[in-house]
Design a protein around this motif. Sequence first.
Motif, PDB file in Angstrom:
ATOM      1  N   LEU A   1       1.311  -1.383  -0.393  1.00  0.00           N
ATOM      2  CA  LEU A   1       0.269  -0.284   0.049  1.00  0.00           C
ATOM      3  C   LEU A   1       0.578   1.036  -0.379  1.00  0.00           C
ATOM      4  CD1 LEU A   1      -3.029   0.767   0.215  1.00  0.00           C
ATOM      5  CD2 LEU A   1      -2.715   1.426   2.989  1.00  0.00           C
ATOM      6  N   ASN A   2       0.661   1.911  -0.810  1.00  0.00           N
ATOM      7  CA  ASN A   2       1.580   2.963  -0.813  1.00  0.00           C
ATOM      8  C   ASN A   2       0.985   4.427  -0.727  1.00  0.00           C
ATOM      9  OD1 ASN A   2       4.166   1.616  -2.229  1.00  0.00           O
ATOM     10  ND2 ASN A   2       2.874   1.470  -4.090  1.00  0.00           N
ATOM     11  N   ILE A   3       0.887   5.303  -0.063  1.00  0.00           N
ATOM     12  CA  ILE A   3       0.395   6.277   0.525  1.00  0.00           C
ATOM     13  C   ILE A   3       0.750   7.382  -0.036  1.00  0.00           C
ATOM     14  CG2 ILE A   3      -0.772   7.568   2.224  1.00  0.00           C
ATOM     15  CD1 ILE A   3      -0.682   5.358   3.947  1.00  0.00           C
ATOM     16  N   ALA A   4       0.594   8.385  -1.280  1.00  0.00           N
ATOM     17  CA  ALA A   4       1.447   9.348  -1.802  1.00  0.00           C
ATOM     18  C   ALA A   4       1.060  10.816  -1.735  1.00  0.00           C
ATOM     19  CB  ALA A   4       1.788   8.924  -3.008  1.00  0.00           C
ATOM     20  N   THR A   5       1.358  12.114  -1.183  1.00  0.00           N
ATOM     21  CA  THR A   5       1.242  13.915  -1.301  1.00  0.00           C
ATOM     22  C   THR A   5       2.579  13.916  -1.436  1.00  0.00           C
ATOM     23  OG1 THR A   5       2.359  13.239   0.960  1.00  0.00           O
ATOM     24  CG2 THR A   5       0.025  12.587   1.257  1.00  0.00           C
ATOM     25  N   LYS A   6       2.567  15.780  -1.745  1.00  0.00           N
ATOM     26  CA  LYS A   6       3.548  16.074  -2.542  1.00  0.00           C
ATOM     27  C   LYS A   6       4.425  15.899  -1.626  1.00  0.00           C
ATOM     28  CE  LYS A   6       1.910  19.930  -0.848  1.00  0.00           C
ATOM     29  NZ  LYS A   6       3.264  20.727   0.484  1.00  0.00           N
ATOM     30  N   ASP A   7       5.041  15.703  -0.305  1.00  0.00           N
ATOM     31  CA  ASP A   7       5.837  15.229   0.491  1.00  0.00           C
ATOM     32  C   ASP A   7       6.766  13.882   0.384  1.00  0.00           C
ATOM     33  OD1 ASP A   7       5.619  18.101   1.298  1.00  0.00           O
ATOM     34  OD2 ASP A   7       3.311  17.474   2.030  1.00  0.00           O
ATOM     35  N   GLY A   8       6.113  13.300  -0.321  1.00  0.00           N
ATOM     36  CA  GLY A   8       6.942  11.869  -0.175  1.00  0.00           C
ATOM     37  C   GLY A   8       5.804  10.823   0.246  1.00  0.00           C
ATOM     38  N   VAL A   9       6.061   9.341  -0.151  1.00  0.00           N
ATOM     39  CA  VAL A   9       5.342   8.360  -0.268  1.00  0.00           C
ATOM     40  C   VAL A   9       5.550   7.576   1.309  1.00  0.00           C
ATOM     41  CG1 VAL A   9       4.612   6.630  -1.486  1.00  0.00           C
ATOM     42  CG2 VAL A   9       5.183   8.124  -2.332  1.00  0.00           C
ATOM     43  N   VAL A  10       4.979   7.476   1.818  1.00  0.00           N
ATOM     44  CA  VAL A  10       4.930   5.781   2.754  1.00  0.00           C
ATOM     45  C   VAL A  10       4.286   4.470   1.862  1.00  0.00           C
ATOM     46  CG1 VAL A  10       4.424   5.683   5.002  1.00  0.00           C
ATOM     47  CG2 VAL A  10       4.458   7.885   4.685  1.00  0.00           C
ATOM     48  N   THR A  11       5.213   3.321   2.639  1.00  0.00           N
ATOM     49  CA  THR A  11       4.833   1.851   1.739  1.00  0.00           C
ATOM     50  C   THR A  11       4.667   1.710   3.083  1.00  0.00           C
ATOM     51  OG1 THR A  11       6.150   2.569  -0.470  1.00  0.00           O
ATOM     52  CG2 THR A  11       5.346   0.577   0.602  1.00  0.00           C
ATOM     53  N   GLN A  12       3.708   0.943   3.074  1.00  0.00           N
ATOM     54  CA  GLN A  12       3.238  -0.766   3.741  1.00  0.00           C
ATOM     55  C   GLN A  12       2.940  -1.884   3.259  1.00  0.00           C
ATOM     56  OE1 GLN A  12       3.008  -0.427   7.552  1.00  0.00           O
ATOM     57  NE2 GLN A  12       4.107   1.725   7.042  1.00  0.00           N
ATOM     58  N   LYS A  13       3.424  -2.981   4.398  1.00  0.00           N
ATOM     59  CA  LYS A  13       3.108  -4.442   3.574  1.00  0.00           C
ATOM     60  C   LYS A  13       1.604  -4.983   3.996  1.00  0.00           C
ATOM     61  CE  LYS A  13       5.056  -7.661   5.089  1.00  0.00           C
ATOM     62  NZ  LYS A  13       6.753  -8.506   5.313  1.00  0.00           N
ATOM     63  N   ILE A  14       1.247  -5.384   3.217  1.00  0.00           N
ATOM     64  CA  ILE A  14      -0.041  -5.998   3.916  1.00  0.00           C
ATOM     65  C   ILE A  14      -0.680  -7.279   3.333  1.00  0.00           C
ATOM     66  CG2 ILE A  14      -2.414  -5.779   3.280  1.00  0.00           C
ATOM     67  CD1 ILE A  14      -1.796  -3.682   4.134  1.00  0.00           C
ATOM     68  N   VAL A  15      -0.673  -7.930   4.312  1.00  0.00           N
ATOM     69  CA  VAL A  15      -0.584  -9.912   4.171  1.00  0.00           C
ATOM     70  C   VAL A  15      -1.621 -10.068   3.501  1.00  0.00           C
ATOM     71  CG1 VAL A  15       0.272 -11.462   5.134  1.00  0.00           C
ATOM     72  CG2 VAL A  15       1.416  -9.969   4.769  1.00  0.00           C
ATOM     73  N   VAL A  16      -2.312 -11.150   2.712  1.00  0.00           N
ATOM     74  CA  VAL A  16      -4.197 -11.537   2.308  1.00  0.00           C
ATOM     75  C   VAL A  16      -3.663 -13.050   3.140  1.00  0.00           C
ATOM     76  CG1 VAL A  16      -5.133 -12.349   1.418  1.00  0.00           C
ATOM     77  CG2 VAL A  16      -4.341  -9.984   0.982  1.00  0.00           C
ATOM     78  N   GLN A  17      -4.150 -13.262   4.249  1.00  0.00           N
ATOM     79  CA  GLN A  17      -4.421 -15.020   4.388  1.00  0.00           C
ATOM     80  C   GLN A  17      -5.797 -15.444   4.427  1.00  0.00           C
ATOM     81  OE1 GLN A  17      -2.141 -15.048   8.284  1.00  0.00           O
ATOM     82  NE2 GLN A  17      -0.441 -15.482   6.870  1.00  0.00           N
ATOM     83  N   LYS A  18      -6.438 -15.924   4.164  1.00  0.00           N
ATOM     84  CA  LYS A  18      -7.822 -16.129   3.886  1.00  0.00           C
ATOM     85  C   LYS A  18      -7.899 -18.051   4.143  1.00  0.00           C
ATOM     86  CE  LYS A  18      -9.162 -14.099   0.260  1.00  0.00           C
ATOM     87  NZ  LYS A  18      -9.761 -13.819  -2.004  1.00  0.00           N
TER      88      LYS A  18
END
Length: 84
Positions: free
Chosen positions: A67-84
């Motif tokens: 998951l990338n969250i971007a603004t004009k100030d930069g980007v934050v990336t977080q890992k998402i794990v899908v387990q069903k």
Amino acid sequence: IANTLSIYPNPNNGQFTVSFEFAEQKDVRVVLSDVSGREISTIDQQNVSIFKQEMGEIDLANGVYFLNIATKDGVVTQKIVVQK
């Protein structure tokens, strides 16, 4: 954003909630992508100070996503794990 970012549940079944806050309003792009970089979903919002959105798709395969969250100030990336 780092102090207020919350992604839950994680691991999840393909659906999860993303929430965060900014001190001032900003334009934001939130992109969910797979490990190969293919964009699965994108949310663009303008003048955001508080963001809370359910994301994902129930048919996401098990695995790791980013998951990338971007603004004009930069980007934050977080890992998402899908387990069903």
